[in-house]
Design a protein around this motif. Sequence first.
Motif, PDB file in Angstrom:
ATOM      1  N   THR A   5     -14.116   8.197   7.527  1.00 40.14           N
ATOM      2  CA  THR A   5     -12.909   7.588   7.225  1.00 40.14           C
ATOM      3  C   THR A   5     -12.629   7.797   5.519  1.00 40.14           C
ATOM      4  N   ARG A   6     -11.387   7.757   5.160  1.00 33.89           N
ATOM      5  CA  ARG A   6     -11.152   7.865   3.931  1.00 33.89           C
ATOM      6  C   ARG A   6      -9.618   7.466   3.659  1.00 33.89           C
ATOM      7  N   ILE A   7      -9.048   7.574   2.381  1.00 35.12           N
ATOM      8  CA  ILE A   7      -7.614   7.199   2.266  1.00 35.12           C
ATOM      9  C   ILE A   7      -6.937   8.268   1.667  1.00 35.12           C
ATOM     10  N   MET A  20      -7.226  -6.168   3.489  1.00 36.86           N
ATOM     11  CA  MET A  20      -7.106  -7.339   4.212  1.00 36.86           C
ATOM     12  C   MET A  20      -7.715  -7.210   5.574  1.00 36.86           C
ATOM     13  N   VAL A  21      -7.595  -6.169   6.157  1.00 36.06           N
ATOM     14  CA  VAL A  21      -8.033  -5.990   7.803  1.00 36.06           C
ATOM     15  C   VAL A  21      -9.505  -5.631   7.702  1.00 36.06           C
ATOM     16  N   VAL A  52     -16.408  -0.100  12.956  1.00 41.16           N
ATOM     17  CA  VAL A  52     -15.353   0.662  13.821  1.00 41.16           C
ATOM     18  C   VAL A  52     -14.224   0.123  14.191  1.00 41.16           C
ATOM     19  N   GLU A  53     -14.287  -0.937  14.744  1.00 42.81           N
ATOM     20  CA  GLU A  53     -13.006  -1.684  15.329  1.00 42.81           C
ATOM     21  C   GLU A  53     -12.120  -1.895  14.002  1.00 42.81           C
ATOM     22  N   ALA A  54     -12.675  -2.536  13.047  1.00 40.62           N
ATOM     23  CA  ALA A  54     -11.834  -2.997  11.838  1.00 40.62           C
ATOM     24  C   ALA A  54     -11.212  -1.657  11.186  1.00 40.62           C
ATOM     25  N   MET A  55     -11.953  -0.413  11.395  1.00 39.07           N
ATOM     26  CA  MET A  55     -11.388   0.751  10.733  1.00 39.07           C
ATOM     27  C   MET A  55     -10.201   1.076  11.366  1.00 39.07           C
ATOM     28  N   PHE A  56     -10.310   0.994  12.693  1.00 36.98           N
ATOM     29  CA  PHE A  56      -9.044   1.345  13.575  1.00 36.98           C
ATOM     30  C   PHE A  56      -8.029   0.323  13.422  1.00 36.98           C
ATOM     31  N   ILE A  69      -9.009   9.007   9.855  1.00 34.46           N
ATOM     32  CA  ILE A  69     -10.123   8.716  10.591  1.00 34.46           C
ATOM     33  C   ILE A  69     -10.464  10.103  11.462  1.00 34.46           C
ATOM     34  N   ALA A  70     -11.686  10.556  11.291  1.00 37.79           N
ATOM     35  CA  ALA A  70     -12.040  11.649  12.211  1.00 37.79           C
ATOM     36  C   ALA A  70     -13.511  11.594  12.624  1.00 37.79           C
ATOM     37  N   LYS A  71     -13.864  12.405  13.608  1.00 41.94           N
ATOM     38  CA  LYS A  71     -15.279  12.532  14.121  1.00 41.94           C
ATOM     39  C   LYS A  71     -16.017  13.267  13.351  1.00 41.94           C
ATOM     40  N   GLN A  72     -15.520  14.111  12.388  1.00 36.52           N
ATOM     41  CA  GLN A  72     -16.442  14.751  11.400  1.00 36.52           C
ATOM     42  C   GLN A  72     -16.208  14.506  10.313  1.00 36.52           C
ATOM     43  N   PRO A  73     -16.997  14.879   9.289  1.00 33.81           N
ATOM     44  CA  PRO A  73     -16.836  14.495   7.720  1.00 33.81           C
ATOM     45  C   PRO A  73     -15.718  15.133   7.039  1.00 33.81           C
ATOM     46  N   PHE A  74     -15.160  14.503   6.119  1.00 33.14           N
ATOM     47  CA  PHE A  74     -13.949  14.953   5.738  1.00 33.14           C
ATOM     48  C   PHE A  74     -14.082  16.128   4.640  1.00 33.14           C
TER      49      PHE A  74
END
Length: 82
Positions: A5-7, A20-21, A52-56, A69-74
Amino acid sequence: MAYYTRIDREACIACGACVMVAPELYDYDDDCLAYFPKDRNQGITPVCDPLVEAMFDAHDGCPTDSVKIAKQPFHGLPLDDE
Ligand code: SF4
């Protein structure tokens, strides 16, 4: 399965919802824009399973689709180089 993940800081509007989440995953910089501090927002560090749940949840709650979100590094640029 590993997730990354990244922003997307170009799209972030600094609403604060993701922090917050999922405060274990995301933080603010001095401009209140969110980032993924574990690897300075490069998105190359796997997210551990308990988060992972908090990420989603953060992804689903972001009003600008900036939580990526990805299944590979960004392989994104480090925060200081953006
Ligand atoms: Fe930025 Fe989205 Fe997080 Fe709000 S929820 S701070 S818009 S990344």
